[in-house]
Design a protein around this motif. Sequence first.
Motif, PDB file in Angstrom:
ATOM      1  N   ARG A 138       0.839  -1.201   0.000  1.00  0.00           N
ATOM      2  CA  ARG A 138       0.000   0.000   0.000  1.00  0.00           C
ATOM      3  C   ARG A 138       0.877   1.256   0.000  1.00  0.00           C
ATOM      4  O   ARG A 138       0.618   2.207  -0.740  1.00  0.00           O
ATOM      5  CB  ARG A 138      -0.915  -0.012   1.221  1.00  0.00           C
ATOM      6  N   GLU A 139       1.936   1.228   0.802  1.00  0.00           N
ATOM      7  CA  GLU A 139       2.840   2.389   0.841  1.00  0.00           C
ATOM      8  C   GLU A 139       3.470   2.636  -0.525  1.00  0.00           C
ATOM      9  O   GLU A 139       3.602   3.773  -0.966  1.00  0.00           O
ATOM     10  CB  GLU A 139       3.941   2.168   1.893  1.00  0.00           C
ATOM     11  N   ALA A 140       3.858   1.569  -1.201  1.00  0.00           N
ATOM     12  CA  ALA A 140       4.475   1.716  -2.524  1.00  0.00           C
ATOM     13  C   ALA A 140       3.455   2.236  -3.539  1.00  0.00           C
ATOM     14  O   ALA A 140       3.752   3.136  -4.330  1.00  0.00           O
ATOM     15  CB  ALA A 140       5.044   0.373  -2.984  1.00  0.00           C
ATOM     16  N   PHE A 141       2.234   1.687  -3.502  1.00  0.00           N
ATOM     17  CA  PHE A 141       1.208   2.125  -4.455  1.00  0.00           C
ATOM     18  C   PHE A 141       0.836   3.591  -4.231  1.00  0.00           C
ATOM     19  O   PHE A 141       0.486   4.306  -5.160  1.00  0.00           O
ATOM     20  CB  PHE A 141      -0.051   1.266  -4.330  1.00  0.00           C
TER      21      PHE A 141
ATOM     22  N   HIS B 128       8.568  -2.856  -8.652  1.00  0.00           N
ATOM     23  CA  HIS B 128       8.723  -3.307  -7.267  1.00  0.00           C
ATOM     24  C   HIS B 128       9.342  -4.701  -7.152  1.00  0.00           C
ATOM     25  O   HIS B 128       9.261  -5.331  -6.104  1.00  0.00           O
ATOM     26  CB  HIS B 128       7.346  -3.299  -6.576  1.00  0.00           C
ATOM     27  N   ARG B 129       9.986  -5.178  -8.230  1.00  0.00           N
ATOM     28  CA  ARG B 129      10.392  -6.590  -8.239  1.00  0.00           C
ATOM     29  C   ARG B 129      11.389  -6.934  -7.143  1.00  0.00           C
ATOM     30  O   ARG B 129      11.467  -8.082  -6.716  1.00  0.00           O
ATOM     31  CB  ARG B 129      10.930  -6.998  -9.606  1.00  0.00           C
ATOM     32  N   TRP B 133       7.906  -7.901  -0.683  1.00  0.00           N
ATOM     33  CA  TRP B 133       6.499  -8.299  -0.818  1.00  0.00           C
ATOM     34  C   TRP B 133       6.107  -8.599  -2.258  1.00  0.00           C
ATOM     35  O   TRP B 133       4.959  -8.960  -2.537  1.00  0.00           O
ATOM     36  CB  TRP B 133       5.580  -7.215  -0.250  1.00  0.00           C
ATOM     37  N   ALA B 134       7.064  -8.469  -3.203  1.00  0.00           N
ATOM     38  CA  ALA B 134       6.710  -8.602  -4.622  1.00  0.00           C
ATOM     39  C   ALA B 134       6.148  -9.992  -4.944  1.00  0.00           C
ATOM     40  O   ALA B 134       5.135 -10.108  -5.645  1.00  0.00           O
ATOM     41  CB  ALA B 134       7.911  -8.281  -5.508  1.00  0.00           C
ATOM     42  N   ASP B 135       6.772 -11.043  -4.431  1.00  0.00           N
ATOM     43  CA  ASP B 135       6.323 -12.392  -4.803  1.00  0.00           C
ATOM     44  C   ASP B 135       4.914 -12.706  -4.296  1.00  0.00           C
ATOM     45  O   ASP B 135       4.064 -13.110  -5.093  1.00  0.00           O
ATOM     46  CB  ASP B 135       7.326 -13.440  -4.311  1.00  0.00           C
ATOM     47  N   PRO B 136       4.639 -12.533  -3.001  1.00  0.00           N
ATOM     48  CA  PRO B 136       3.260 -12.844  -2.572  1.00  0.00           C
ATOM     49  C   PRO B 136       2.219 -11.915  -3.192  1.00  0.00           C
ATOM     50  O   PRO B 136       1.109 -12.357  -3.497  1.00  0.00           O
ATOM     51  CB  PRO B 136       3.315 -12.681  -1.039  1.00  0.00           C
TER      52      PRO B 136
END
Lengths: 227, 227
Positions: A138-141, B128-129, B133-136
């Motif tokens: 959420r922070e990244a988005f 965001h790769r 949290w990218a994988d989940p």
Amino acid sequence: MPLDPAAETVITAFHAGPPAVQGLVRDLRLRWAFEEIGRPYRAETFDAFAPRSAEYLQRQPFNQVPAFDDGHQPLFETGAILLYLGEQDERLLPRDPGGRWQAITWAFAALSSVEPAVSPLVVTNMIHRDKPWADPAREAFLQHTHRVLGHLSEALAGKDWIAGTFSIADILLATVLRPLDRTPGLLDGYPVVAAYKARAEGRPAFHRALADHLAAFQQHETAGEPA
Amino acid sequence: MPLDPAAETVITAFHAGPPAVQGLVRDLRLRWAFEEIGRPYRAETFDAFAPRSAEYLQRQPFNQVPAFDDGHQPLFETGAILLYLGEQDERLLPRDPGGRWQAITWAFAALSSVEPAVSPLVVTNMIHRDKPWADPAREAFLQHTHRVLGHLSEALAGKDWIAGTFSIADILLATVLRPLDRTPGLLDGYPVVAAYKARAEGRPAFHRALADHLAAFQQHETAGEPA
């Protein structure tokens, strides 16, 4: 009274589903347009969780609501349906080419530039909020959300409506912004956007549309089937 | 030859930027449309990373590409620009009302129903790769991608083009699907969608458009400024 059980124009909507989506489902966009022009319509409602018939995919290929049919032209995307209604009524879409294309380009902008900056937040908050990755994602988005809201503030500066006069672009843009209410404080940094959203939501046609959208859920609950 | 330095119709595009976006930036959609109808255009290109002038926001309020101007009507969303071009040429948008609205509703569907099922994957993979949290997150987003690809397979069954004849809806839908190439194997489960995408990408006009889109980057690199 636009909501009319005998109307030829029909849309589909929900009368039960996740409480979080009440007030946000996209049939609201069409109900609002019908109220702006006093066009009678009826709503076929069903439970968001109930399986749809195979025939329903002919009306809405992604199994969503709303689908639309006025007896002449079946359609299934709110952007397309609003454009169709707008071509029939200049209160929704100006007739002069410059005004028309300004409204159309902003209608697409609401869906293709603004909504993608809102939806990842909404999806994370509504569907994935209990996942361990929800907070950092959420922070990244939010970085993209802030970038787009900043640009939108500049585009709205000094305007009551995004394309000059009220149009389908405002119905789309205002409803695209509505889910941001679920992120308290987010619009505080964008007073121009917040004022625009409040101005749109203050229109009598919006009030009537929202009341009928919510009433579908309430009447169904009152009828004894839990939403 | 649609790419013509003297053409009145101008679009903006990139000649440098993140390597991952080459072949995917949205000016490709317009170049493709111009090639389909042989309409001359020129491209003003710049570096994706370079700050744009304040004036550029007047042409593209979200600071993106492409912006469009034909000397009559400035526009800034590919959906709106393709609709504008389509209204001028029936090779892009049928003239009969039923065919026209079928193409328009699918143009909106590409942008509002299909692209939102693709973009969260693309954003997670491209931007965001490296985040923990990218994988989940990607796994969670893929559920919606699969649901939409399943519906799209059914909608495409037995059709060469999504709205019957080739139209702006195909330019949008095929380009919306292109980033899925970056998730190897994803389309293997959807042979109807994969065949549709290959059919669209096999059109000579698409080949010419993609070549010119990529040449902008290559010519700039050759000129000595690294992309």
